[in-house]
Design an enzyme around this catalytic site. Sequence first.
Site, mmCIF file in Angstrom:
data_model
loop_
_atom_site.group_PDB
_atom_site.id
_atom_site.type_symbol
_atom_site.label_atom_id
_atom_site.label_comp_id
_atom_site.label_asym_id
_atom_site.label_seq_id
_atom_site.Cartn_x
_atom_site.Cartn_y
_atom_site.Cartn_z
ATOM 1 N N CYS A 73 0.847 -1.189 0.000
ATOM 2 C CA CYS A 73 0.000 0.000 0.000
ATOM 3 C C CYS A 73 0.887 1.245 0.000
ATOM 4 O O CYS A 73 1.798 1.353 0.829
ATOM 5 C CB CYS A 73 -0.890 -0.008 1.240
ATOM 6 S SG CYS A 73 -1.841 1.504 1.451
ATOM 7 N N CYS A 76 0.350 3.143 3.589
ATOM 8 C CA CYS A 76 0.810 2.669 4.910
ATOM 9 C C CYS A 76 1.797 1.511 4.829
ATOM 10 O O CYS A 76 2.193 0.980 5.864
ATOM 11 C CB CYS A 76 -0.390 2.266 5.755
ATOM 12 S SG CYS A 76 -1.205 0.779 5.154
ATOM 13 N N CYS A 121 -7.393 -0.713 1.304
ATOM 14 C CA CYS A 121 -6.440 -1.255 2.269
ATOM 15 C C CYS A 121 -7.130 -1.389 3.629
ATOM 16 O O CYS A 121 -7.749 -0.442 4.104
ATOM 17 C CB CYS A 121 -5.256 -0.292 2.364
ATOM 18 S SG CYS A 121 -4.092 -0.704 3.672
ATOM 19 N N CYS A 124 -5.219 1.203 6.351
ATOM 20 C CA CYS A 124 -5.371 2.668 6.347
ATOM 21 C C CYS A 124 -6.634 3.136 5.639
ATOM 22 O O CYS A 124 -6.933 4.323 5.634
ATOM 23 C CB CYS A 124 -4.142 3.333 5.724
ATOM 24 S SG CYS A 124 -4.026 3.134 3.933
ATOM 25 N N CYS A 145 -8.730 -5.061 -10.048
ATOM 26 C CA CYS A 145 -8.274 -4.002 -10.958
ATOM 27 C C CYS A 145 -7.789 -2.836 -10.098
ATOM 28 O O CYS A 145 -8.582 -2.129 -9.484
ATOM 29 C CB CYS A 145 -9.455 -3.594 -11.840
ATOM 30 S SG CYS A 145 -9.031 -2.387 -13.079
#
Length: 158
Positions: A73, A76, A121, A124, A145
């Site tokens: 990510c 984070c 995510c 976060c 995607c």
Amino acid sequence: MKKIALITLVSLFVSCNSSAQKTESKEFPVTKTKAEWKAELTDEQYYILREEGTERPFSSPLNKNYKPGVYHCAGCNTPLFKSEHKFDSGTGWPSFDRPIKDNIAYGTDTKLGYSRDEEHCATCGGHLGHVFNDGPRETTGKRHCINGDALIFVPTQE
Ligand SMILES: [Zn+2]
């Protein structure tokens, strides 16, 4: 019954919350203010992760990246996808047949007038992309995607 409950939930959300920032009302292990995110992220990353934007197709260098490694990510640094689950969907966005389980959470996005499974995510709350059911049939059948700007690629150390 489950579907009815979901529809009720979605319509409840739509009616009480006119803004698209649904992920901000939830609690995530990593929580930052708008100003903090703006200071840490690039404009592109902020637009996608925090404003649920979508990058232009074929714009991300990660679209054609097939090196071994893990995609984290960009907000984070939580590992989200593995290179062995990446495939060329031809859509212009990095595509995976599965995420790293439990590090991803899902929502519903009705911005285009129909319902899509949004994914973000789980740490976060940063928006990543959408999940569709037209992925590779020989594996999971799912196509995650994902916006390349929402990801940081960490190559496997030789
Ligand atoms: Zn994150």
